[in-house]
Design a protein around this motif. Structure first.
Motif, PDB file in Angstrom:
ATOM      1  N   ASP A   1       0.810  -1.222   0.000  1.00 26.08           N
ATOM      2  CA  ASP A   1       0.000   0.000   0.000  1.00 26.08           C
ATOM      3  C   ASP A   1       0.846   1.276   0.000  1.00 26.08           C
ATOM      4  OD1 ASP A   1      -2.606  -1.331   0.219  1.00 26.08           O
ATOM      5  OD2 ASP A   1      -1.861  -1.955   2.182  1.00 26.08           O
ATOM      6  N   VAL A   2       1.947   1.253   0.727  1.00 26.57           N
ATOM      7  CA  VAL A   2       2.785   2.449   0.848  1.00 26.57           C
ATOM      8  C   VAL A   2       4.247   2.042   0.713  1.00 26.57           C
ATOM      9  CG1 VAL A   2       3.455   4.422   2.279  1.00 26.57           C
ATOM     10  CG2 VAL A   2       1.119   3.507   2.435  1.00 26.57           C
ATOM     11  N   VAL A   3       4.973   2.730  -0.151  1.00 32.37           N
ATOM     12  CA  VAL A   3       6.414   2.550  -0.267  1.00 32.37           C
ATOM     13  C   VAL A   3       7.087   3.869   0.098  1.00 32.37           C
ATOM     14  CG1 VAL A   3       8.345   2.213  -1.853  1.00 32.37           C
ATOM     15  CG2 VAL A   3       6.346   0.721  -1.984  1.00 32.37           C
ATOM     16  N   CYS A   4       7.922   3.847   1.106  1.00 30.62           N
ATOM     17  CA  CYS A   4       8.726   5.006   1.484  1.00 30.62           C
ATOM     18  C   CYS A   4      10.151   4.751   1.014  1.00 30.62           C
ATOM     19  CB  CYS A   4       8.697   5.230   2.992  1.00 30.62           C
ATOM     20  SG  CYS A   4       7.061   5.587   3.663  1.00 30.62           S
ATOM     21  N   ALA A   5      10.522   5.357  -0.108  1.00 32.36           N
ATOM     22  CA  ALA A   5      11.876   5.216  -0.651  1.00 32.36           C
ATOM     23  C   ALA A   5      12.755   6.218   0.088  1.00 32.36           C
ATOM     24  CB  ALA A   5      11.879   5.465  -2.150  1.00 32.36           C
ATOM     25  N   ASN A   6      13.273   5.780   1.207  1.00 33.84           N
ATOM     26  CA  ASN A   6      13.944   6.673   2.148  1.00 33.84           C
ATOM     27  C   ASN A   6      15.453   6.449   2.236  1.00 33.84           C
ATOM     28  OD1 ASN A   6      14.003   8.423   4.734  1.00 33.84           O
ATOM     29  ND2 ASN A   6      14.779   6.443   5.440  1.00 33.84           N
ATOM     30  N   ALA A   7      15.941   5.312   1.755  1.00 34.26           N
ATOM     31  CA  ALA A   7      17.365   5.003   1.910  1.00 34.26           C
ATOM     32  C   ALA A   7      18.228   6.076   1.271  1.00 34.26           C
ATOM     33  CB  ALA A   7      17.679   3.653   1.281  1.00 34.26           C
ATOM     34  N   GLY A   8      19.271   6.466   1.980  1.00 33.32           N
ATOM     35  CA  GLY A   8      20.168   7.479   1.440  1.00 33.32           C
ATOM     36  C   GLY A   8      21.446   7.570   2.250  1.00 33.32           C
ATOM     37  N   ILE A   9      22.448   8.166   1.637  1.00 29.11           N
ATOM     38  CA  ILE A   9      23.705   8.431   2.334  1.00 29.11           C
ATOM     39  C   ILE A   9      24.062   9.894   2.139  1.00 29.11           C
ATOM     40  CG2 ILE A   9      24.562   6.071   2.183  1.00 29.11           C
ATOM     41  CD1 ILE A   9      26.323   6.972  -0.176  1.00 29.11           C
ATOM     42  N   ALA A  10      24.877  10.411   3.055  1.00 29.78           N
ATOM     43  CA  ALA A  10      25.224  11.833   3.015  1.00 29.78           C
ATOM     44  C   ALA A  10      26.179  12.168   1.887  1.00 29.78           C
ATOM     45  CB  ALA A  10      25.825  12.256   4.350  1.00 29.78           C
ATOM     46  N   GLY A  11      27.023  11.224   1.508  1.00 33.29           N
ATOM     47  CA  GLY A  11      28.032  11.517   0.498  1.00 33.29           C
ATOM     48  C   GLY A  11      29.138  12.392   1.059  1.00 33.29           C
ATOM     49  N   PRO A  12      30.110  12.744   0.230  1.00 34.06           N
ATOM     50  CA  PRO A  12      31.262  13.518   0.706  1.00 34.06           C
ATOM     51  C   PRO A  12      30.908  14.972   0.997  1.00 34.06           C
ATOM     52  CG  PRO A  12      31.392  13.216  -1.655  1.00 34.06           C
ATOM     53  CD  PRO A  12      30.223  12.388  -1.199  1.00 34.06           C
ATOM     54  N   THR A  13      31.655  15.570   1.885  1.00 26.33           N
ATOM     55  CA  THR A  13      31.566  17.013   2.155  1.00 26.33           C
ATOM     56  C   THR A  13      32.840  17.645   1.610  1.00 26.33           C
ATOM     57  OG1 THR A  13      30.255  16.634   4.156  1.00 26.33           O
ATOM     58  CG2 THR A  13      31.330  18.780   3.933  1.00 26.33           C
ATOM     59  N   ALA A  14      32.741  18.274   0.450  1.00 27.02           N
ATOM     60  CA  ALA A  14      33.917  18.833  -0.209  1.00 27.02           C
ATOM     61  C   ALA A  14      33.483  19.728  -1.357  1.00 27.02           C
ATOM     62  CB  ALA A  14      34.819  17.718  -0.750  1.00 27.02           C
ATOM     63  N   LEU A  15      34.359  20.651  -1.750  1.00 27.47           N
ATOM     64  CA  LEU A  15      34.121  21.423  -2.952  1.00 27.47           C
ATOM     65  C   LEU A  15      34.056  20.482  -4.154  1.00 27.47           C
ATOM     66  CD1 LEU A  15      36.618  24.351  -2.305  1.00 27.47           C
ATOM     67  CD2 LEU A  15      34.117  24.455  -2.143  1.00 27.47           C
ATOM     68  N   VAL A  16      33.327  20.866  -5.183  1.00 23.72           N
ATOM     69  CA  VAL A  16      33.097  19.961  -6.300  1.00 23.72           C
ATOM     70  C   VAL A  16      34.400  19.471  -6.916  1.00 23.72           C
ATOM     71  CG1 VAL A  16      32.877  21.817  -8.021  1.00 23.72           C
ATOM     72  CG2 VAL A  16      31.723  19.610  -8.389  1.00 23.72           C
ATOM     73  N   GLU A  17      35.423  20.336  -6.973  1.00 20.20           N
ATOM     74  CA  GLU A  17      36.681  19.913  -7.589  1.00 20.20           C
ATOM     75  C   GLU A  17      37.435  18.884  -6.757  1.00 20.20           C
ATOM     76  OE1 GLU A  17      37.722  24.113  -5.877  1.00 20.20           O
ATOM     77  OE2 GLU A  17      35.947  23.031  -6.631  1.00 20.20           O
ATOM     78  N   ASP A  18      37.032  18.749  -5.494  1.00 20.76           N
ATOM     79  CA  ASP A  18      37.712  17.802  -4.612  1.00 20.76           C
ATOM     80  C   ASP A  18      36.936  16.499  -4.413  1.00 20.76           C
ATOM     81  OD1 ASP A  18      39.826  19.592  -4.161  1.00 20.76           O
ATOM     82  OD2 ASP A  18      38.699  20.625  -2.598  1.00 20.76           O
ATOM     83  N   VAL A  19      35.772  16.379  -5.047  1.00 21.92           N
ATOM     84  CA  VAL A  19      34.962  15.169  -4.921  1.00 21.92           C
ATOM     85  C   VAL A  19      35.489  14.098  -5.871  1.00 21.92           C
ATOM     86  CG1 VAL A  19      32.664  14.174  -5.256  1.00 21.92           C
ATOM     87  CG2 VAL A  19      32.909  16.443  -4.208  1.00 21.92           C
ATOM     88  N   GLU A  20      35.726  12.914  -5.350  1.00 21.78           N
ATOM     89  CA  GLU A  20      36.172  11.800  -6.186  1.00 21.78           C
ATOM     90  C   GLU A  20      34.996  11.244  -6.983  1.00 21.78           C
ATOM     91  OE1 GLU A  20      39.187  10.886  -6.700  1.00 21.78           O
ATOM     92  OE2 GLU A  20      40.047  12.258  -5.190  1.00 21.78           O
ATOM     93  N   PRO A  21      35.207  10.923  -8.264  1.00 23.47           N
ATOM     94  CA  PRO A  21      34.104  10.414  -9.081  1.00 23.47           C
ATOM     95  C   PRO A  21      33.397   9.205  -8.474  1.00 23.47           C
ATOM     96  CG  PRO A  21      35.945  10.993 -10.485  1.00 23.47           C
ATOM     97  CD  PRO A  21      36.426  11.133  -9.069  1.00 23.47           C
ATOM     98  N   GLU A  22      34.163   8.296  -7.860  1.00 24.33           N
ATOM     99  CA  GLU A  22      33.508   7.117  -7.283  1.00 24.33           C
ATOM    100  C   GLU A  22      32.605   7.489  -6.109  1.00 24.33           C
ATOM    101  OE1 GLU A  22      37.892   6.943  -5.814  1.00 24.33           O
ATOM    102  OE2 GLU A  22      36.775   7.615  -7.588  1.00 24.33           O
ATOM    103  N   ASP A  23      32.981   8.535  -5.349  1.00 24.96           N
ATOM    104  CA  ASP A  23      32.132   8.976  -4.246  1.00 24.96           C
ATOM    105  C   ASP A  23      30.865   9.643  -4.774  1.00 24.96           C
ATOM    106  OD1 ASP A  23      33.977   8.071  -2.381  1.00 24.96           O
ATOM    107  OD2 ASP A  23      35.019  10.001  -2.268  1.00 24.96           O
ATOM    108  N   PHE A  24      31.010  10.386  -5.874  1.00 24.28           N
ATOM    109  CA  PHE A  24      29.834  10.998  -6.505  1.00 24.28           C
ATOM    110  C   PHE A  24      28.868   9.912  -6.979  1.00 24.28           C
ATOM    111  CE2 PHE A  24      27.341  12.907  -9.834  1.00 24.28           C
ATOM    112  CZ  PHE A  24      27.122  14.214  -9.411  1.00 24.28           C
ATOM    113  N   ARG A  25      29.403   8.909  -7.665  1.00 27.05           N
ATOM    114  CA  ARG A  25      28.546   7.849  -8.202  1.00 27.05           C
ATOM    115  C   ARG A  25      27.867   7.058  -7.091  1.00 27.05           C
ATOM    116  NH1 ARG A  25      32.733   7.593 -12.282  1.00 27.05           N
ATOM    117  NH2 ARG A  25      33.922   6.139 -11.001  1.00 27.05           N
ATOM    118  N   ARG A  26      28.590   6.786  -6.009  1.00 19.68           N
ATOM    119  CA  ARG A  26      28.007   6.023  -4.914  1.00 19.68           C
ATOM    120  C   ARG A  26      26.860   6.790  -4.258  1.00 19.68           C
ATOM    121  NH1 ARG A  26      26.014   1.561  -3.144  1.00 19.68           N
ATOM    122  NH2 ARG A  26      26.040   1.353  -0.882  1.00 19.68           N
ATOM    123  N   CYS A  27      27.034   8.096  -4.096  1.00 22.01           N
ATOM    124  CA  CYS A  27      25.983   8.912  -3.498  1.00 22.01           C
ATOM    125  C   CYS A  27      24.732   8.893  -4.366  1.00 22.01           C
ATOM    126  CB  CYS A  27      26.485  10.343  -3.294  1.00 22.01           C
ATOM    127  SG  CYS A  27      25.380  11.378  -2.326  1.00 22.01           S
TER     128      CYS A  27
END
Length: 253
Positions: A74-100
């Motif tokens: 009857d109800v689906v709450c799609a709530n799963a999530g992770i915070a991901g990295p805290t960094a300026l965009v130029e310092d974010v690793e591609p694999e961390d972006f994709r995982r988030c």
């Protein structure tokens, strides 16, 4: 029997508050989470499955169990999530972006993908996706998270269009800063990156909110319960903030 409710990321925080609230209304709940220890602390009468919401095989198994044990959802709450990295965009690793993006966006997609045929057959159902204030305003130093939370809003609005003719509603909840370990970690990492203290960062966040306060997991769960109720029977395709009204998403103190 009560409504049948799935909450992904239901072992703690917002997800657990949602499950507790629905269960208190008499619902049967199934919670999934990657943290098996957190699930072990949940009430014994809840159905529980440990796994990654972005894993298609896991989510297929979840909905197979739902069909076998409940015969529908009857109800689906799609709530799963992770915070991901805290960094300026130029310092974010591609694999961390994709995982988030995988957990926050693909997890919501998979929940909707497997729920849709079941709900279409029933001609009824509610899909709720947990977005974020960061999915409305952006969030400096959190580009992967913000991108994912914007994306789930597009997913939700498309679901509302595709599934509305079958009596299925879809909405997104956009919490602000939610009290708890996750935001505390974000604040600590941002303080470190900016060379300041967590108290100053927290004060900055609070200053950007009209009501000068963080929300609680229960505040978000209360909104989920309303959106899933008959009182919201014609509310679909909407993004509902639960944030005390954000005036400035990047306040300076």
């Amino acid at each position: 029997m009560g409504r049948r409710v799935l909450i992904t990321g239901g072992g703690s925080g917002i997800g657990k508050a949602m499950a507790t609230t629905f269960a208190a209304e008499g619902a049967r709940v199934l919670v999934t989470d990657m943290d098996g220890e957190a699930l072990a602390q949940c009430p014994g009468n809840w159905l529980k499955m440990t796994g990654d919401a972005s894993d298609p095989e896991h989510m297929q198994a979840v909905f197979t169990r739902i069909s076998d044990e409940w015969g529908g959802i009857d109800v689906v709450c799609a709530n799963a999530g992770i915070a991901g990295p805290t960094a300026l965009v130029e310092d974010v690793e591609p694999e961390d972006f994709r995982r988030c993006l995988a957990v926050n966006l693909e997890g919501a997609f998979l929940a909707a993908k497997f729920a849709a045929p079941i709900m279409k057959a029933q001609q009824s159902g509610v899909i709720l996706i947990t977005s974020s204030n960061a999915g409305i305003n952006g969030f400096p130093n959190r580009s992967p998270y913000s991108a994912a939370k914007w994306a789930v809003i597009g997913l939700m609005k498309t679901l509302a269009m595709e599934l509305g003719p079958y009596g299925i509603r879809a909405n997104a909840i956009a919490p602000g800063c939610v009290e708890g370990p996750r935001i505390n970690g974000v604040i600590e990492r941002e303080a470190k990156a900016k060379g300041t203290t967590p108290d100053i960062i927290r004060a900055g966040y609070e200053a950007g909110v009209s009501m000068r306060a963080f929300v609680t997991a229960q505040d978000v769960a209360n909104m989920a319960a309303f959106l899933a109720s008959d009182g919201a029977r014609l509310v679909s395709g909407q993004v509902i903030p639960v944030d005390g009204h954000t005036e400035n998403p990047d306040p300076k103190v």
